[in-house]
Structure formats: structure tokens, C-alpha cells
Design a protein around this motif. Structure first.
Motif, PDB file in Angstrom:
ATOM      1  N   PHE A  57     -13.882   9.410  12.496  1.00 22.19           N
ATOM      2  CA  PHE A  57     -14.579   8.393  11.712  1.00 22.19           C
ATOM      3  C   PHE A  57     -15.881   8.040  12.421  1.00 22.19           C
ATOM      4  CE2 PHE A  57     -10.467   8.080   9.919  1.00 22.19           C
ATOM      5  CZ  PHE A  57     -10.586   7.459   8.691  1.00 22.19           C
ATOM      6  N   PRO A  58     -17.020   8.198  11.752  1.00 22.29           N
ATOM      7  CA  PRO A  58     -18.292   7.833  12.371  1.00 22.29           C
ATOM      8  C   PRO A  58     -18.463   6.314  12.361  1.00 22.29           C
ATOM      9  CG  PRO A  58     -18.662   8.557  10.127  1.00 22.29           C
ATOM     10  CD  PRO A  58     -17.188   8.724  10.401  1.00 22.29           C
ATOM     11  N   MET A  59     -18.919   5.771  13.448  1.00 19.77           N
ATOM     12  CA  MET A  59     -19.193   4.337  13.491  1.00 19.77           C
ATOM     13  C   MET A  59     -20.631   4.116  13.026  1.00 19.77           C
ATOM     14  SD  MET A  59     -16.278   3.291  14.353  1.00 19.77           S
ATOM     15  CE  MET A  59     -16.441   1.554  14.682  1.00 19.77           C
ATOM     16  N   GLY A  60     -20.897   2.978  12.474  1.00 19.57           N
ATOM     17  CA  GLY A  60     -22.238   2.664  11.989  1.00 19.57           C
ATOM     18  C   GLY A  60     -22.223   1.297  11.332  1.00 19.57           C
ATOM     19  N   ASP A  61     -23.321   0.928  10.757  1.00 24.46           N
ATOM     20  CA  ASP A  61     -23.392  -0.395  10.131  1.00 24.46           C
ATOM     21  C   ASP A  61     -23.241  -0.310   8.615  1.00 24.46           C
ATOM     22  OD1 ASP A  61     -25.785   0.825   9.655  1.00 24.46           O
ATOM     23  OD2 ASP A  61     -27.023  -0.851  10.331  1.00 24.46           O
ATOM     24  N   TRP A  62     -22.343   0.562   8.137  1.00 21.92           N
ATOM     25  CA  TRP A  62     -22.128   0.758   6.703  1.00 21.92           C
ATOM     26  C   TRP A  62     -21.719  -0.534   6.024  1.00 21.92           C
ATOM     27  CZ3 TRP A  62     -23.273   5.638   7.701  1.00 21.92           C
ATOM     28  CH2 TRP A  62     -22.668   6.290   8.752  1.00 21.92           C
ATOM     29  N   ASN A  63     -20.879  -1.329   6.669  1.00 23.42           N
ATOM     30  CA  ASN A  63     -20.313  -2.531   6.052  1.00 23.42           C
ATOM     31  C   ASN A  63     -21.107  -3.782   6.405  1.00 23.42           C
ATOM     32  OD1 ASN A  63     -17.853  -0.896   7.551  1.00 23.42           O
ATOM     33  ND2 ASN A  63     -17.579  -1.100   5.351  1.00 23.42           N
ATOM     34  N   ARG A  64     -22.342  -3.607   6.772  1.00 29.10           N
ATOM     35  CA  ARG A  64     -23.163  -4.728   7.251  1.00 29.10           C
ATOM     36  C   ARG A  64     -22.474  -5.423   8.424  1.00 29.10           C
ATOM     37  NH1 ARG A  64     -24.058  -7.784   1.910  1.00 29.10           N
ATOM     38  NH2 ARG A  64     -22.559  -6.343   1.097  1.00 29.10           N
ATOM     39  N   THR A  65     -21.904  -4.591   9.308  1.00 31.78           N
ATOM     40  CA  THR A  65     -21.250  -5.086  10.524  1.00 31.78           C
ATOM     41  C   THR A  65     -21.987  -4.516  11.726  1.00 31.78           C
ATOM     42  OG1 THR A  65     -19.752  -3.192  10.613  1.00 31.78           O
ATOM     43  CG2 THR A  65     -18.987  -5.126   9.400  1.00 31.78           C
ATOM     44  N   GLU A  66     -21.525  -4.851  12.889  1.00 31.75           N
ATOM     45  CA  GLU A  66     -22.071  -4.266  14.104  1.00 31.75           C
ATOM     46  C   GLU A  66     -21.742  -2.767  14.124  1.00 31.75           C
ATOM     47  OE1 GLU A  66     -23.973  -5.852  16.357  1.00 31.75           O
ATOM     48  OE2 GLU A  66     -23.842  -7.615  15.075  1.00 31.75           O
ATOM     49  N   ALA A  67     -22.517  -2.005  14.865  1.00 33.45           N
ATOM     50  CA  ALA A  67     -22.348  -0.552  14.894  1.00 33.45           C
ATOM     51  C   ALA A  67     -21.046  -0.112  15.560  1.00 33.45           C
ATOM     52  CB  ALA A  67     -23.533   0.096  15.603  1.00 33.45           C
ATOM     53  N   ASN A  68     -20.349  -1.012  16.244  1.00 30.21           N
ATOM     54  CA  ASN A  68     -19.108  -0.617  16.903  1.00 30.21           C
ATOM     55  C   ASN A  68     -17.859  -1.047  16.125  1.00 30.21           C
ATOM     56  OD1 ASN A  68     -19.294  -3.350  17.404  1.00 30.21           O
ATOM     57  ND2 ASN A  68     -18.751  -3.199  19.558  1.00 30.21           N
ATOM     58  N   PHE A  69     -18.021  -1.544  14.899  1.00 34.20           N
ATOM     59  CA  PHE A  69     -16.901  -1.963  14.059  1.00 34.20           C
ATOM     60  C   PHE A  69     -17.106  -1.416  12.659  1.00 34.20           C
ATOM     61  CE2 PHE A  69     -15.003  -4.824  10.947  1.00 34.20           C
ATOM     62  CZ  PHE A  69     -13.693  -4.866  11.392  1.00 34.20           C
ATOM     63  N   GLY A  70     -16.026  -1.021  12.007  1.00 36.49           N
ATOM     64  CA  GLY A  70     -16.160  -0.537  10.642  1.00 36.49           C
ATOM     65  C   GLY A  70     -14.913  -0.768   9.827  1.00 36.49           C
ATOM     66  N   ALA A  71     -15.089  -1.021   8.543  1.00 35.96           N
ATOM     67  CA  ALA A  71     -13.990  -1.145   7.587  1.00 35.96           C
ATOM     68  C   ALA A  71     -14.122   0.029   6.622  1.00 35.96           C
ATOM     69  CB  ALA A  71     -14.073  -2.472   6.848  1.00 35.96           C
ATOM     70  N   TYR A  72     -13.094   0.852   6.576  1.00 40.93           N
ATOM     71  CA  TYR A  72     -13.152   2.110   5.833  1.00 40.93           C
ATOM     72  C   TYR A  72     -11.977   2.250   4.879  1.00 40.93           C
ATOM     73  CZ  TYR A  72     -16.138   3.370   9.785  1.00 40.93           C
ATOM     74  OH  TYR A  72     -17.116   3.384  10.738  1.00 40.93           O
ATOM     75  N   THR A  73     -12.173   3.085   3.871  1.00 38.24           N
ATOM     76  CA  THR A  73     -11.103   3.578   3.021  1.00 38.24           C
ATOM     77  C   THR A  73     -11.148   5.089   3.148  1.00 38.24           C
ATOM     78  OG1 THR A  73     -11.323   1.742   1.474  1.00 38.24           O
ATOM     79  CG2 THR A  73     -10.241   3.723   0.651  1.00 38.24           C
ATOM     80  N   ILE A  74      -9.981   5.705   3.307  1.00 38.47           N
ATOM     81  CA  ILE A  74      -9.933   7.164   3.319  1.00 38.47           C
ATOM     82  C   ILE A  74      -8.961   7.607   2.238  1.00 38.47           C
ATOM     83  CG2 ILE A  74      -8.192   7.248   5.168  1.00 38.47           C
ATOM     84  CD1 ILE A  74      -9.569   9.935   6.034  1.00 38.47           C
ATOM     85  N   ALA A  75      -9.386   8.566   1.443  1.00 38.25           N
ATOM     86  CA  ALA A  75      -8.549   9.124   0.381  1.00 38.25           C
ATOM     87  C   ALA A  75      -8.301  10.588   0.699  1.00 38.25           C
ATOM     88  CB  ALA A  75      -9.235   8.978  -0.972  1.00 38.25           C
ATOM     89  N   PHE A  76      -7.027  10.959   0.792  1.00 35.54           N
ATOM     90  CA  PHE A  76      -6.627  12.348   0.975  1.00 35.54           C
ATOM     91  C   PHE A  76      -6.223  12.884  -0.380  1.00 35.54           C
ATOM     92  CE2 PHE A  76      -5.767  10.377   5.066  1.00 35.54           C
ATOM     93  CZ  PHE A  76      -6.329  11.290   5.945  1.00 35.54           C
ATOM     94  N   ILE A  77      -6.724  14.048  -0.745  1.00 36.55           N
ATOM     95  CA  ILE A  77      -6.444  14.622  -2.047  1.00 36.55           C
ATOM     96  C   ILE A  77      -5.755  15.959  -1.847  1.00 36.55           C
ATOM     97  CG2 ILE A  77      -7.432  15.427  -4.224  1.00 36.55           C
ATOM     98  CD1 ILE A  77      -9.867  13.469  -2.895  1.00 36.55           C
ATOM     99  N   GLN A  78      -4.492  16.024  -2.319  1.00 38.03           N
ATOM    100  CA  GLN A  78      -3.757  17.281  -2.276  1.00 38.03           C
ATOM    101  C   GLN A  78      -3.803  17.863  -3.675  1.00 38.03           C
ATOM    102  OE1 GLN A  78       0.255  17.104  -0.828  1.00 38.03           O
ATOM    103  NE2 GLN A  78       0.701  19.131  -1.574  1.00 38.03           N
ATOM    104  N   HIS A  79      -4.378  19.018  -3.812  1.00 42.38           N
ATOM    105  CA  HIS A  79      -4.562  19.631  -5.119  1.00 42.38           C
ATOM    106  C   HIS A  79      -3.267  20.264  -5.606  1.00 42.38           C
ATOM    107  CE1 HIS A  79      -8.813  18.834  -4.911  1.00 42.38           C
ATOM    108  NE2 HIS A  79      -8.728  19.179  -3.645  1.00 42.38           N
ATOM    109  N   GLU A  80      -3.090  20.273  -6.907  1.00 42.12           N
ATOM    110  CA  GLU A  80      -1.867  20.771  -7.545  1.00 42.12           C
ATOM    111  C   GLU A  80      -1.467  22.148  -7.021  1.00 42.12           C
ATOM    112  OE1 GLU A  80       1.331  20.382 -10.115  1.00 42.12           O
ATOM    113  OE2 GLU A  80      -0.242  18.900  -9.854  1.00 42.12           O
TER     114      GLU A  80
END
Length: 95
Positions: A57-80
């Protein structure tokens, strides 16, 4: 396709990427994944689950947070097709 979705809050004291181990969550090798900003849903990174099932997981200011904290969603997709046996895929291809 079948989806497994997880929400994560990650912290890195030095602001570098964080490795998360998904071995115990039943994620299949070869599944695709999308890492998204938890707030906006913007896709940050895409990839394919490898043998180790460890996702960086890359850290960054995606969530308008400090660069050392992040709130993420991860979706795993298993195809039929990934869930079918070899013969099921072969017969599906022939017919």
C-alpha cells in the motif's frame, strides 16, 4: 465476478509504503485487486495477487491526511473462470 472488500487504516512512522499480508483471508492467487482512497473511491493502484499474498500500500495524502497515515478500501476480484476446474474451462472453451 466475486468481490472481497476490506477497509484499512494504515500508519507508517517514516511515511513509506506498508506491506499487508492477506494469506489468512481466503484471497486466491491470481485475483485482481484495486486499492482505493476510502473517502473518494479514487483508485490509487491496481494489481494481481501473487504467491505471497502480500499487497503493498503506497502512503500519501490521498485522504487529506498526513503522508504517513492512510484510510483505504481494497477490493479483490476473483473472476468466474478462475473458480472453474481445468476441464470446466476446457469444455467451456470447446462449446
Amino acid at each position: 465476478p466475486e468481490k472481497n472488500i476490506f477497509n484499512l487504516a494504515l500508519f507508517s512512522s517514516i511515511g513509506e509504503g506498508v506491506q499487508v499480508d492477506f494469506k489468512t483471508y481466503g484471497i486466491k492467487r491470481g485475483s485482481t485487486y484495486e486499492i482505493m482512497d476510502a473517502e473518494s473511491g479514487q483508485v490509487i493502484e491496481r494489481g494481481i495477487v501473487g504467491k505471497s499474498k502480500i499487497i503493498p500500500f503506497p502512503m500519501g495524502d490521498w485522504n487529506r491526511t498526513e503522508a504517513n497515515f492512510g484510510a483505504y478500501t481494497i477490493a479483490f476480484i476473483q473472476h468466474e473462470d478462475d473458480r472453474k476446474s481445468f476441464f470446466g474451462r476446457l469444455l467451456g472453451w470447446i462449446f
